[in-house]
Design a protein around this motif. Structure first.
Motif, PDB file in Angstrom:
ATOM      1  N   SER A   1       0.764  -1.064  -0.112  1.00 24.74           N
ATOM      2  CA  SER A   1      -0.067  -0.096  -0.080  1.00 24.74           C
ATOM      3  C   SER A   1       0.876   1.210  -0.059  1.00 24.74           C
ATOM      4  O   SER A   1       2.038   1.207   0.399  1.00 24.74           O
ATOM      5  N   ALA A   2       0.329   2.287  -0.356  1.00 20.65           N
ATOM      6  CA  ALA A   2       1.090   3.560  -0.193  1.00 20.65           C
ATOM      7  C   ALA A   2       1.568   3.934   0.876  1.00 20.65           C
ATOM      8  O   ALA A   2       2.268   4.661   1.191  1.00 20.65           O
ATOM      9  N   ASP A   3       0.682   3.558   2.069  1.00 24.76           N
ATOM     10  CA  ASP A   3       0.867   3.837   3.406  1.00 24.76           C
ATOM     11  C   ASP A   3       2.322   3.310   3.862  1.00 24.76           C
ATOM     12  O   ASP A   3       3.097   3.678   4.862  1.00 24.76           O
ATOM     13  N   GLN A   4       2.719   2.234   3.045  1.00 23.66           N
ATOM     14  CA  GLN A   4       3.881   1.482   3.494  1.00 23.66           C
ATOM     15  C   GLN A   4       5.264   2.148   2.646  1.00 23.66           C
ATOM     16  O   GLN A   4       6.486   1.745   3.002  1.00 23.66           O
ATOM     17  N   VAL A   5       5.100   3.176   2.001  1.00 20.45           N
ATOM     18  CA  VAL A   5       6.336   3.653   1.346  1.00 20.45           C
ATOM     19  C   VAL A   5       7.178   4.610   2.181  1.00 20.45           C
ATOM     20  O   VAL A   5       8.358   4.488   2.163  1.00 20.45           O
ATOM     21  N   ALA A   6       6.578   5.239   3.143  1.00 21.47           N
ATOM     22  CA  ALA A   6       7.521   5.631   4.130  1.00 21.47           C
ATOM     23  C   ALA A   6       8.414   5.042   5.024  1.00 21.47           C
ATOM     24  O   ALA A   6       9.503   5.276   5.194  1.00 21.47           O
ATOM     25  N   ARG A   7       7.913   3.860   5.444  1.00 20.48           N
ATOM     26  CA  ARG A   7       8.566   2.790   6.182  1.00 20.48           C
ATOM     27  C   ARG A   7       9.531   2.043   5.438  1.00 20.48           C
ATOM     28  O   ARG A   7      10.696   1.967   5.939  1.00 20.48           O
ATOM     29  N   ALA A   8       9.180   1.912   4.128  1.00 18.88           N
ATOM     30  CA  ALA A   8      10.213   1.183   3.279  1.00 18.88           C
ATOM     31  C   ALA A   8      11.499   2.190   2.913  1.00 18.88           C
ATOM     32  O   ALA A   8      12.454   1.836   2.921  1.00 18.88           O
ATOM     33  N   THR A   9      11.085   3.614   2.756  1.00 17.89           N
ATOM     34  CA  THR A   9      12.075   4.405   2.530  1.00 17.89           C
ATOM     35  C   THR A   9      12.901   4.530   3.803  1.00 17.89           C
ATOM     36  O   THR A   9      14.358   4.742   3.680  1.00 17.89           O
ATOM     37  N   ALA A  10      12.389   4.652   5.041  1.00 14.81           N
ATOM     38  CA  ALA A  10      13.311   4.740   6.172  1.00 14.81           C
ATOM     39  C   ALA A  10      13.993   3.542   6.292  1.00 14.81           C
ATOM     40  O   ALA A  10      15.367   3.708   6.749  1.00 14.81           O
ATOM     41  N   LEU A  11      13.448   2.362   6.147  1.00 17.48           N
ATOM     42  CA  LEU A  11      14.457   1.302   6.044  1.00 17.48           C
ATOM     43  C   LEU A  11      15.521   1.228   5.332  1.00 17.48           C
ATOM     44  O   LEU A  11      16.566   0.835   5.535  1.00 17.48           O
ATOM     45  N   ARG A  12      15.302   1.652   3.944  1.00 20.00           N
ATOM     46  CA  ARG A  12      16.347   1.696   3.205  1.00 20.00           C
ATOM     47  C   ARG A  12      17.345   2.558   3.519  1.00 20.00           C
ATOM     48  O   ARG A  12      18.793   2.335   3.422  1.00 20.00           O
ATOM     49  N   GLN A  13      16.991   3.768   3.972  1.00 20.14           N
ATOM     50  CA  GLN A  13      18.033   5.009   4.691  1.00 20.14           C
ATOM     51  C   GLN A  13      18.939   4.215   5.609  1.00 20.14           C
ATOM     52  O   GLN A  13      20.133   4.595   5.609  1.00 20.14           O
ATOM     53  N   LEU A  14      18.264   3.582   6.604  1.00 23.90           N
ATOM     54  CA  LEU A  14      18.846   3.003   7.678  1.00 23.90           C
ATOM     55  C   LEU A  14      20.056   1.756   7.164  1.00 23.90           C
ATOM     56  O   LEU A  14      20.913   1.838   8.017  1.00 23.90           O
ATOM     57  N   ARG A  15      19.448   1.054   6.239  1.00 27.15           N
ATOM     58  CA  ARG A  15      20.476   0.189   5.850  1.00 27.15           C
ATOM     59  C   ARG A  15      21.646   0.736   5.131  1.00 27.15           C
ATOM     60  O   ARG A  15      22.802   0.314   5.168  1.00 27.15           O
ATOM     61  N   GLU A  16      21.242   1.987   4.442  1.00 28.18           N
ATOM     62  CA  GLU A  16      22.204   2.534   3.728  1.00 28.18           C
ATOM     63  C   GLU A  16      23.372   3.294   4.576  1.00 28.18           C
ATOM     64  O   GLU A  16      24.570   3.251   4.323  1.00 28.18           O
ATOM     65  N   ILE A  17      23.127   3.266   6.152  1.00 26.67           N
ATOM     66  CA  ILE A  17      24.169   3.838   6.833  1.00 26.67           C
ATOM     67  C   ILE A  17      24.581   2.569   7.766  1.00 26.67           C
ATOM     68  O   ILE A  17      25.139   2.596   9.012  1.00 26.67           O
ATOM     69  N   ALA A  18      24.559   1.431   7.210  1.00 26.68           N
ATOM     70  CA  ALA A  18      25.127   0.145   7.694  1.00 26.68           C
ATOM     71  C   ALA A  18      24.391  -0.144   9.055  1.00 26.68           C
ATOM     72  O   ALA A  18      25.173  -0.918   9.910  1.00 26.68           O
ATOM     73  N   MET A  19      23.202   0.085   9.438  1.00 28.91           N
ATOM     74  CA  MET A  19      22.598  -0.287  10.670  1.00 28.91           C
ATOM     75  C   MET A  19      22.089  -1.696  10.599  1.00 28.91           C
ATOM     76  O   MET A  19      21.593  -2.219   9.478  1.00 28.91           O
ATOM     77  N   PRO A  20      22.374  -2.461  11.579  1.00 35.98           N
ATOM     78  CA  PRO A  20      21.767  -3.999  11.517  1.00 35.98           C
ATOM     79  C   PRO A  20      20.505  -4.043  11.581  1.00 35.98           C
ATOM     80  O   PRO A  20      19.886  -3.180  12.050  1.00 35.98           O
TER      81      PRO A  20
END
Length: 356
Positions: free
Chosen positions: A47-66
């Motif tokens: 759903s469109a409501d999940q885009v924000a969580r998915a984006t935050a997840l990607r950004q957190l993984r980009e800074i090498a967060m486990p």
């Protein structure tokens, strides 16, 4: 019938910046489950409501967060999320700094060359000087030397210099012990900045050189190391020697000038110096001039700066008063303490049309 507002995994991948395979992995790990799964085809929909969580997840993984920390951040409130991110970032930076120091030690051991004693300086004095001079650095991937600090040692003095092309800051220190030889190199600015806290707590710092770095031997504390930059440092001495004659000199209270700069509404600052003192001119007609008492000698002059260039140059000056040596509206301004000349900063003005 599937909800028409749902997106197939491919479209959601484009919206979120995550690959389809990554979305499947995060679904299986429970971090980001699909809103619906087609029971026949197994296709996943989001759903469109999940885009924000998915984006935050990607950004957190980009800074090498486990993954465990990512889940905690995503499920936390803002304050807790900020704390967790800051903790992770501090660990990453600490690990990187430790790896860099270890690399310097490793390189030194590979060439089996003993360190060369250069000079010794009082720790608190060196720490202050490093912080003051490093305000004139810049982070430019194509020109790493602009983020470095030039250290030049002679038996009589140690000079620290940095430049970002818009500012040039230099400070001369009297060594605690005479330098053993003449030596010069450009030190990695970020690594030197990271060592400042330890340097400040050491009564005496002995500087020793290796082929790839510098050892800062501290009294009763863990020694610090800093890499050398191989890129050629700008010939600042030639630039200083070629400066035109000073045409006006302004002596002004450092605190009053800083306050006027802080209260100025714009990003660009125009100073007008005349025999009545100094005025900080408004960005538009809506604000009056800010008058600052100042002793002005020479001809009247108006000159403009970016706030980000002028403010740091003034803020690091030593003592209650600063002296501005003006040469013209398009020439560098020398900013130094009125009673101490061992810290000098040059600041580049901008043209009246605000171009550099």
């Amino acid at each position: 019938m599937l909800n028409s507002e749902l997106m197939p995994i491919g479209a959601f991948a484009q919206r979120s910046g995550l690959t389809s395979s990554a979305l499947r992995f995060y679904a299986d790990s429970g971090l980001l489950r699909p809103a619906e799964v087609d029971p026949v085809s197994g296709y996943r929909y989001y759903s469109a409501d999940q885009v924000a969580r998915a984006t935050a997840l990607r950004q957190l993984r980009e800074i090498a967060m486990p993954l465990t920390a990512v889940e905690a951040v995503l499920d936390a409130g803002p304050d807790e999320a900020f704390r967790l991110i800051d903790e992770h970032l501090a660990k990453v930076l600490g690990d990187a700094a430790a790896a860099q120091r270890a690399a310097v030690v490793l390189k030194s051991s590979l060439v089996d060359t003993p360190s060369l004693p250069i000079t010794a300086l009082k720790g608190p004095v060196l720490a202050d000087a490093v912080e003051q001079v490093l305000t004139a650095t810049a982070c430019e991937p194509g020109m790493p030397v602009l983020g470095g600090l030039r250290l030049e040692a002679t038996p009589e003095a140690v000079t620290l210099t940095a430049t970002d092309r818009y500012r040039l800051s230099t400070r001369t220190l009297v060594p605690g012990e005479p330098a053993t030889s003449t030596w010069a190199a450009t030190l990695h600015g970020d690594e030197l900045r990271a060592a400042v806290a330890e340097i400040r707590r050491s009564a005496l710092v002995r500087v020793e050189a290796t082929p790839h770095g510098v050892w800062l031997r501290l009294a009763d504390r863990e020694d610090q190391c800093c890499r050398l930059l191989t890129e050629e440092f700008p010939d600042y001495r030639l630039m200083l020697a070629s400066l035109p004659e000073v045409t006006a000199r302004v002596t002004v209270s450092k605190d009053l000038l800083l306050r006027a700069l802080e209260e100025h509404p714009g990003e660009r600052i125009t100073l007008r110096a005349d025999h009545q003192g100094m005025n900080v001119l408004p960005a538009g007609d809506a604000h009056p001039d800010a008058h600052i008492p100042a002793a002005v000698t020479g001809r009247c002059l108006q000159i403009s700066f970016h706030l980000t260039t002028l403010y740091p140059a003034v803020s690091v000056a030593l003592g209650p008063d600063v002296m501005l040596d003006l040469r013209g509206p398009d020439q560098p301004v020398t900013i130094r303490s009125a009673d101490r000349g061992d810290l000098t900063t040059l600041a580049m003005p901008i043209k009246p049309d605000h171009s550099a």
